[in-house]
Motif scaffolding. Structure first.
Motif, PDB file in Angstrom:
ATOM      1  N   ALA A   1      -2.160 -10.925   3.905  1.00 31.59           N
ATOM      2  CA  ALA A   1      -2.044 -10.758   2.445  1.00 31.59           C
ATOM      3  C   ALA A   1      -3.295 -11.290   1.743  1.00 31.59           C
ATOM      4  CB  ALA A   1      -0.801 -11.469   1.934  1.00 31.59           C
TER       5      ALA A   1
ATOM      6  N   GLY B   1      -5.691  -8.905  -0.279  1.00 32.94           N
ATOM      7  CA  GLY B   1      -5.922  -9.242  -1.684  1.00 32.94           C
ATOM      8  C   GLY B   1      -7.403  -9.330  -1.980  1.00 32.94           C
TER       9      GLY B   1
ATOM     10  N   ILE C   1       2.441  -6.160   2.910  1.00 30.93           N
ATOM     11  CA  ILE C   1       1.811  -6.744   4.102  1.00 30.93           C
ATOM     12  C   ILE C   1       2.711  -7.814   4.732  1.00 30.93           C
ATOM     13  CG2 ILE C   1      -0.125  -8.144   4.944  1.00 30.93           C
ATOM     14  CD1 ILE C   1      -1.872  -6.745   2.828  1.00 30.93           C
ATOM     15  N   ALA C   2       3.244  -8.716   3.888  1.00 27.11           N
ATOM     16  CA  ALA C   2       3.991  -9.844   4.437  1.00 27.11           C
ATOM     17  C   ALA C   2       5.429  -9.476   4.807  1.00 27.11           C
ATOM     18  CB  ALA C   2       3.997 -10.989   3.426  1.00 27.11           C
TER      19      ALA C   2
ATOM     20  N   ARG D   1       1.061  -7.657  -1.451  1.00 28.79           N
ATOM     21  CA  ARG D   1       1.510  -8.820  -0.676  1.00 28.79           C
ATOM     22  C   ARG D   1       2.884  -8.536  -0.059  1.00 28.79           C
ATOM     23  NH1 ARG D   1      -0.688 -12.248  -3.658  1.00 28.79           N
ATOM     24  NH2 ARG D   1       0.866 -11.982  -5.292  1.00 28.79           N
TER      25      ARG D   1
ATOM     26  N   GLU E   1       0.985  -8.083  -6.223  1.00 31.02           N
ATOM     27  CA  GLU E   1       2.338  -8.468  -5.780  1.00 31.02           C
ATOM     28  C   GLU E   1       2.861  -7.413  -4.798  1.00 31.02           C
ATOM     29  OE1 GLU E   1       3.196 -11.740  -6.691  1.00 31.02           O
ATOM     30  OE2 GLU E   1       4.776 -11.311  -8.150  1.00 31.02           O
TER      31      GLU E   1
END
Lengths: 256, 263
Positions: free
Chosen positions: B58, B62, B217-218, B214, B211
């Motif tokens: 992330a 980012g 990805i997470a 993230r 957001e």
């Protein structure tokens, strides 16, 4: 007295009651206070005046770099501000006060302007212009590395890249040595004669103005004092030469 | 009438500049690489002490998208500054070149440079940190497109300020976007921010993009329709504002004679 500004098909430029006022931090500066004049086709028209008289302001408005506060500019019979892009295709300008991109070679700079004006066969055009100004050897040099005189000549090449019908020259020989300045004057005169090009010219060099200009507008404090031929201006003011007329105007000895 | 040949000529002027100068090349590759290396190694470290799966990815994701926003908006304003520094605006704007052609040229140039940057940085991240930005699926294209749009809008606003107030604001080309860096949720969720800042962040499409990235990805979350709409609506507003600011700024520059004496 002002200039003759009657609408006429032979007039390439008609400037009427042009005003430009700058307001900065409450301080008002009147750069142009209602100037009017007309330039005829094929004429070399000089605009003279001391620093701050409004010469460059007039040229900058005429090429669309500056918006006037009021007044009209007609070029080739059309309202300049309504047909700016179309009219600029037939015009060009060279000034001692602006540069081409310093990190680019002379050739690349000229190529960009050739594309801007859609010049056909631009490679030959660039080669011919560089040759006529005696600077073919500078084609691959960076503009930033050139001397002031060389830059001036490259700027003049740029101003002729689109074979303009109307050429504006703001002190074009200011940084040239006398021999190159003389060559440039001859070249401009030849181009003007061959193509019947109209040239508007500002300069502080009075012999140059007398040599080149058919008519001259004398500007003083943002107004046109008088428009006439260099010879007539000298005779009317019973002066030995145009320089003396200019000096008297600058000293405020001539009536407005 | 907009003429593609004039847009091409304007772009060519800047392509030649990039070709001729080291600093413009550095902008495209060098600084994004340095950023990626710093944040990449930091994320490797975070992964080792690891808090949450995907946290490292992330951060790198980012960073790549932030690099994109930063480069696009900076390239738009630096291209204008380049002509001001070299006193070339006079010659450029005495040609038939329109404000709209300049705007299109700037946007196209920024796209070309950003594509080079993102391709390079993405490949580097893949090679060095085994992170593939495109592994989150097609939604990445939606994020990237909207990053572009926000970068254009912000770049236009910065140029507008330079047109209006001159070179004394040139530092804004590099610094103005930085104000949004801490509050856009690039590396951490908006819940980390104080309430006031989080509320401001919700007015930025960037915060929804980061957001969303993230989450993808997470937690392998897919794109939320509400957030998607917010991104599109906010970007439409910012882009309209950016174009309006550019055009009015251009007029102001012409009125003040800034193209003649850029100071």
């Amino acid at each position: 007295m002002g200039g003759d500004c009657e609408s006429n098909v032979e007039n390439i430029i008609e400037v009427k009651n042009l005003k430009k006022t700058y307001i900065s931090r409450g301080h008002v500066t009147e750069a142009l206070r209602g100037i009017s004049f007309a330039v005829k086709k094929g004429e070399i028209f000089g605009i003279l005046g001391v620093n701050g008289a409004g010469k460059s302001t007039t040229l900058n408005i005429t090429i669309g770099l500056l918006t006037p506060s009021s007044g009209t500019v007609r070029i080739f019979g059309k309202n300049f501000f309504q047909h700016e892009s179309e009219l600029k295709n037939q015009m060009n300008i060279a000034t001692a006060y602006a540069d081409l991109a310093g990190n680019l070679t002379v050739y690349r700079n000229l190529k960009i302007y050739a594309l801007m004006y859609n010049v056909p066969n631009y490679k030959k055009k660039i080669a011919d212009l560089l040759e006529s100004f005696g600077i073919s050897h500078l084609a691959d040099k960076w503009v930033g590395d050139l001397s002031a005189g060389e830059k001036t000549r490259v700027n003049l090449c740029k101003s002729l890249i689109n074979d303009p019908e109307l050429l504006l020259l703001d002190e074009p020989t200011a940084s040239l040595d006398p021999s190159i300045a003389s060559h440039v004057r001859r070249l401009i005169l030849k181009l003007q004669k061959d193509r019947n090009m109209t040239v508007v010219f500002t300069s502080h060099n009075m012999p140059e103005v007398e040599e080149m200009c058919d008519r001259v507008a004398l500007l003083h404090k943002g107004k046109v004092y008088m428009v006439d031929t260099p010879d007539s201006l000298v005779k009317i003011h019973t002066a030995p030469d145009l320089e003396e007329v200019f000096i008297r105007l600058a000293k405020g000895e001539l009536e407005e | 009438m907009i003429a593609p040949r004039r847009i091409k000529a304007y772009m060519l002027r800047h392509v030649f500049e990039i070709w001729a100068t080291v600093d413009r090349k550095f902008d495209i590759i060098f600084w994004p690489t340095i950023d990626l290396l710093i944040f990449g190694f930091l994320s490797v470290h975070i992964q080792k002490i690891s808090v949450q799966a995907g946290a490292a990815g992330a951060i790198i994701g980012g960073l790549i998208l932030w690099t994109l926003v930063f480069s696009i908006q900076r390239d738009i304003s630096v291209s204008v500054l380049e002509d001001a520094w070299t006193r070339n605006l006079y010659n450029l704007f005495s040609t038939p070149l329109h404000a709209a052609e300049v705007l299109i040229g700037l946007v196209l140039l920024a796209i070309c440079k950003a594509i080079i940057t993102i391709t390079f940085v993405t490949l580097l991240a893949w090679g060095l940190f085994d992170f593939n930005l495109f592994s989150i699926g097609p939604s990445i294209f939606f994020y990237i497109f909207n990053i572009f749009v926000f970068g254009w809008a912000f770049g236009c606003m910065t140029v507008s300020l330079i047109f209006r107030f001159g070179l004394r604001l040139q530092i804004f080309a590099w610094s103005m976007i930085a104000v949004l860096y801490p509050i856009s949720g690039v590396f951490y969720p908006l819940s980390t921010l104080p309430a006031v800042l989080a509320d401001i962040a919700r007015l930025l499409p960037l915060s929804y993009i980061f957001e969303g990235l993230r989450g993808a990805i997470a937690n392998q979350q897919s794109l939320n329709a509400g957030d998607m709409s917010m991104i599109v609506v906010l970007n439409a507003i910012y882009l309209s504002l950016g174009i309006w600011a550019f055009i009015t700024g251009f007029r102001s520059a012409k009125n003040r004679g800034w193209f003649i004496h850029p100071s």
